[in-house]
Design an enzyme around this catalytic site. Structure first.
Site, PDB file in Angstrom:
ATOM      1  CD  GLU A  10      -3.012  18.625  34.819  1.00 10.35           C
ATOM      2  OE1 GLU A  10      -3.673  19.685  34.725  1.00 10.35           O
ATOM      3  OE2 GLU A  10      -2.015  18.398  34.125  1.00 10.35           O
ATOM      4  CE  LYS A  33      -0.551  17.832  31.354  1.00 13.10           C
ATOM      5  NZ  LYS A  33      -1.256  19.036  31.648  1.00 13.10           N
ATOM      6  NE  ARG A  62      20.266  18.545  28.952  1.00 12.63           N
ATOM      7  CZ  ARG A  62      19.651  17.461  29.364  1.00 12.63           C
ATOM      8  NH1 ARG A  62      18.525  17.589  30.038  1.00 12.63           N
ATOM      9  NH2 ARG A  62      20.123  16.288  29.104  1.00 12.63           N
ATOM     10  CD1 TRP A  96      16.495  24.728  35.925  1.00 15.63           C
ATOM     11  CD2 TRP A  96      16.101  25.704  33.962  1.00 15.63           C
ATOM     12  NE1 TRP A  96      15.185  25.074  35.899  1.00 15.63           N
ATOM     13  CE2 TRP A  96      14.898  25.677  34.710  1.00 15.63           C
ATOM     14  CE3 TRP A  96      16.081  26.263  32.697  1.00 15.63           C
ATOM     15  CZ2 TRP A  96      13.698  26.201  34.227  1.00 15.63           C
ATOM     16  CZ3 TRP A  96      14.880  26.775  32.214  1.00 15.63           C
ATOM     17  CH2 TRP A  96      13.714  26.753  32.974  1.00 15.63           C
ATOM     18  CG  ASN A 106      22.977  18.769  36.273  1.00 10.65           C
ATOM     19  OD1 ASN A 106      22.128  19.604  36.574  1.00 10.65           O
ATOM     20  ND2 ASN A 106      22.667  17.585  35.826  1.00 10.65           N
ATOM     21  N   GLY A 107      23.024  20.064  39.449  1.00  3.26           N
ATOM     22  CA  GLY A 107      22.371  19.496  40.623  1.00  3.26           C
ATOM     23  C   GLY A 107      22.185  20.550  41.700  1.00  3.26           C
ATOM     24  CB  CYS A 162      23.065  22.230  34.234  1.00  2.00           C
ATOM     25  SG  CYS A 162      22.411  23.116  35.635  1.00  2.00           S
ATOM     26  CG  HIS A 210     -25.964  17.975  42.521  1.00  3.30           C
ATOM     27  ND1 HIS A 210     -27.078  18.183  43.302  1.00  3.30           N
ATOM     28  CD2 HIS A 210     -25.047  17.382  43.330  1.00  3.30           C
ATOM     29  CE1 HIS A 210     -26.850  17.775  44.529  1.00  3.30           C
ATOM     30  NE2 HIS A 210     -25.623  17.281  44.590  1.00  3.30           N
ATOM     31  CE  LYS A 259       6.162  24.381  29.522  1.00  2.00           C
ATOM     32  NZ  LYS A 259       5.325  23.278  30.060  1.00  2.00           N
ATOM     33  CD  GLU A 284      -2.605  21.049  28.273  1.00  2.00           C
ATOM     34  OE1 GLU A 284      -1.937  22.058  28.044  1.00  2.00           O
ATOM     35  OE2 GLU A 284      -2.359  20.261  29.208  1.00  2.00           O
TER      36      GLU A 284
HETATM   37  C1  AGP Z   1      -0.538  23.012  31.217  1.00  2.00           C
HETATM   38  O1  AGP Z   1      -0.520  21.715  30.650  1.00  2.00           O
HETATM   39  C2  AGP Z   1      -0.921  24.050  30.218  1.00  2.00           C
HETATM   40  N1  AGP Z   1       0.065  24.112  29.187  1.00  2.00           N
HETATM   41  C3  AGP Z   1      -1.344  25.379  30.792  1.00  2.00           C
HETATM   42  O2  AGP Z   1      -2.593  25.162  31.397  1.00  2.00           O
HETATM   43  C4  AGP Z   1      -0.411  26.020  31.849  1.00  2.00           C
HETATM   44  O3  AGP Z   1      -0.468  25.287  33.041  1.00  2.00           O
HETATM   45  C5  AGP Z   1      -0.942  27.442  32.125  1.00  2.00           C
HETATM   46  O4  AGP Z   1      -0.889  28.162  30.923  1.00  2.00           O
HETATM   47  C6  AGP Z   1      -0.140  28.165  33.210  1.00  2.00           C
HETATM   48  O5  AGP Z   1       1.192  28.287  32.784  1.00  2.00           O
HETATM   49  P1  AGP Z   1       2.288  28.739  33.882  1.00  2.00           P
HETATM   50  O6  AGP Z   1       2.305  27.662  34.902  1.00  2.00           O
HETATM   51  O7  AGP Z   1       3.564  28.866  33.123  1.00  2.00           O
HETATM   52  O8  AGP Z   1       1.832  30.038  34.478  1.00  2.00           O
END
Ligand code: AGP
Length: 650
Positions: free
Chosen positions: A519, A523, A60, A108, A134-135, A23, A542, A645, A526
């Site tokens: 993952e 990263k 934030r 938050w 906050n916390g 927060c 394979h 996002k 992305e």
């Molecule tokens: C993660 O780095 C990505 N931005 C994306 O894969 C994200 O995880 C996915 O769109 C799911 O989003 P959510 O967790 O908000 O549902």
């Protein structure tokens, strides 16, 4: 210690004043006077400072905001759910009088949804005391029961209001009208993570604050002093700051600052000059939210664990509000998620199946409802989503509910759509995740999935209480181990900078290392827009091994060599296979694993951890690599091209 601007993507210890908070918190006390006089004197009212500070903290993300000021008529406050503009509109309609002392908060949500009643400040002692926080206060439920028995009444569902009423009760009782003493006594009772700011009508010109496991900084001015959850709360007014240490209480007036511990003993803070610009201050001194959030991961995991087990090692997930009998009757779990959240679900699969002996399927939300899945009343759907707004996952949840399944959400955003439409929710406490590419929320999702698995094992009797307690103890040590990885990640960054021109990187992993390889690849895609692909290491022969040519960079997540069923030897032989074909092997391995050295061009070690918990450590070098390589290429790591996002369209 000077703060630093534009820190490279590193795990270096956060500079002083780099503070991680869920927060936004601001406090101020300055020279009294009417608005005209204040402005003529080039000064500012408490409200000016507090609202400016909250605006600085607005990035934030939060779901409600509020302010309180000390006036001749005592404490006056305004608070409102939604964005700061909503609070500003309320202040427009129903202004507060000019005041020289005040506190402000952007929330938050952790305990209690984002409503006006749950917004801070919370009042107590007949409205004469205002508190912001906050916390997460772990023991708020037991304290609330005690206060209810003393006749206290509560207007909200928050842990903060419990702290406010406790503070008010101590102020009237043992502290005999001494606000600082009351704060000391209250902090001796409270457990968990908290930054608290309080004002009382009987103490004009005074703000008392406390911190434990949550940030608090003092800003030192001329005949005025400031408080903030980080320096961006007051950077427009002063750059002289004092960072408070653990379990400290600070009392500010316009002319004085006094620091003690929770028992009244004098204490010292760390004074420093803020040399960041305001923009950098918002990122806690890091060069990007992505870097800040990677470095926030120890706290994100720690906060997600907070308050969810007792000293006996029993899980206390009362917040789930699901009939334990329903959970005992499930015979299948289906995880619905997308992207990084789906990889968290993959880690959950290995773990929950091992601990609970329940079959776990992990489904990409956008595939799930088009394949005529087998779902019924004995299926538990676990929807994992940071934003809680991913349309693919929301639509899959609705489909599953139509088939009669129970839905439990693991989500980082209070009050978002997916938890609202689920039967139960286990919130992660990673705090707002601003960067588009998910990092701290990913680790918090995995942590929440571990808690769910242990809770099911406890309910269904798959594990002895002692076993669960041991696993919780291992989990409690993880935040410190993540910090070790962060502190030692300079070489990862150096390698990334050397590899800035790379066009393709492969990632291999096995068992819980497989979703981590996936993952790591995501990263890099992305953030650095590089072709990257994750494989199960056993899949190499394979087909994918045909990709290996001289100099092909391959990250390999190697499992611990400890334990009877270790896959270590198999993965080492995979490394030999690709090495023999010219691959450039970059290995993530457990400290002390010398066997990998002969086949690795680079080895990045992570601390020992139980194999099923290792993903919380092995992913961190991959996050830092991707972030550092993208930074070296000059890309915007917070807002990568083509990405949002939260994907709120199907
Ligand atoms: C993660 O780095 C990505 N931005 C994306 O894969 C994200 O995880 C996915 O769109 C799911 O989003 P959510 O967790 O908000 O549902």
């Amino acid at each position: 210690m000077a703060g630093r601007t534009g820190l490279p993507c590193t795990g270096a210890a956060a500079p002083a004043g780099t503070l991680r908070a869920m927060c936004g918190i601001v406090g101020y006390t300055g020279r009294p006077g009417a608005a005209a006089e204040l402005r003529e004197a080039g000064s500012h009212s408490a409200l000016d400072v507090v609202m400016e500070g909250l605006r600085r903290l607005e990035y934030r993300g939060y779901d409600s905001a509020g302010v309180a000021v000390l006036t001749e008529d005592g404490v006056q406050s305004r608070k409102k759910s939604g964005k700061l503009a909503n609070l500003a509109a309320v202040l427009e309609e129903d202004p507060l009088p000019v005041a020289a002392t005040g506190i402000g908060h952007t929330r938050w949500a952790t305990h209690g949804g984002p409503t006006d009643a749950n917004a801070h400040p919370h009042l107590a002692d007949g409205g004469r005391l205002a508190l912001i926080h906050n916390g997460i206060i772990e023991n708020f439920a037991e304290i609330k029961q005690e206060l209810l028995q003393e006749g206290a009444e509560f207007l909200s569902e928050t842990d903060t209001e419990v702290a406010a009423v406790l503070l008010g009760s101590l102020y009237r009782g043992a502290a005999e009208g001494d606000l600082r003493r009351a704060m000391q006594l209250a902090c001796q009772r409270l457990e968990g993570a908290f930054t608290l700011l309080a004002v009382h009508a009987d103490s004009p010109g005074m703000v008392v604050a406390a911190r434990r496991n949550s940030p608090l900084v003092v800003g030192l001015g001329e005949n005025e002093n400031f408080l903030g959850s980080d320096v961006s709360g007051f950077i427009d007014f002063t750059r002289r700051a004092v960072e408070l240490g653990q379990d400290q209480i600070v009392t500010i007036t316009p002319e004085t600052m006094d620091i003690t511990d929770f028992f009244g003993e004098p204490a010292e803070g760390t004074e420093f000059e803020v040399n960041w610009d305001a923009k950098a201050a918002e990122k806690g001194g890091y060069g990007s939210f992505m870097e800040k959030e990677i470095n926030d991961q120890p706290q994100a995991v720690g906060d997600t664990l907070l308050g969810r087990s007792d000293s006996e090692g029993r899980l206390t997930l009362d917040e789930l509000r699901v009939d334990p009998e329903d959970l005992k009757s499930i015979n299948k779990i289906m995880v619905l998620a997308c992207g990084t959240s789906a990889y968290a679900g993959q880690v959950a699969k290995y773990t929950i199946e091992h601990w609970c002996r329940i079959p776990v399927e992990v489904e990409l939300s956008h595939e799930f409802r088009y394949r005529d899945p087998i779902v019924d009343a004995n299926t538990l759907i676990v929807a994992i989503s940071q934003s809680g707004e991913t349309m693919d996952t929301l639509m899959a949840v609705r489909y599953a509910k139509e088939q009669g399944a129970k839905v439990l959400a693991i989500c980082n955003t209070h009050g978002s759509t997916i938890p609202r439409e689920s039967d139960a929710v286990l919130y992660t406490h990673a705090g707002p995740e601003i960067a588009v590419a998910s990092t701290k929320a990913f680790l918090a999702q995995i942590t929440a999935a571990y808690l769910l698995g242990l809770y099911l094992a406890q309910l269904r009797g798959n594990k002895f209480q002692g076993e669960i307690k041991d696993i919780l103890a291992d989990l409690a040590a993880i935040p410190g181990k993540i910090q070790q990885v962060l502190d030692a990640s300079g070489q990862v960054r150096e390698l990334a900078e050397m590899m800035a021109d790379t066009r393709s990187v492969l990632f291999l992993g096995r068992h819980v290392g497989f979703p981590i390889a996936m993952e790591g690849a995501l990263k890099l895609k992305e953030l650095a827009y590089i072709h990257a692909e994750g494989f199960a290491a056993g899949e190499l022969k394979h087909g994918p091994i045909a990709l290996i040519e001289e100099g092909q960079p391959v990250f390999v997540v190697v499992p611990s060599p400890r334990g009877r069923n270790s896959l270590h030897a198999k993965v080492v032989s995979n490394i030999q296979e690709i090495r023999a074909r010219g691959a450039r092997t970059i290995v993530i391995a457990e400290e002390g694993d010398d066997a990998v050295k002969d086949y690795a061009e680079h080895v990045f070690y992570v601390p020992e951890a139980a194999p099923l918990l290792a993903p919380l450590l092995t992913v961190v070098p991959l996050q830092i690599f991707a972030c550092a390589l993208a930074t070296a290429k000059g890309y915007d790591v917070d807002q990568p091209r083509n990405l949002a996002k939260s994907v709120t369209v199907e």
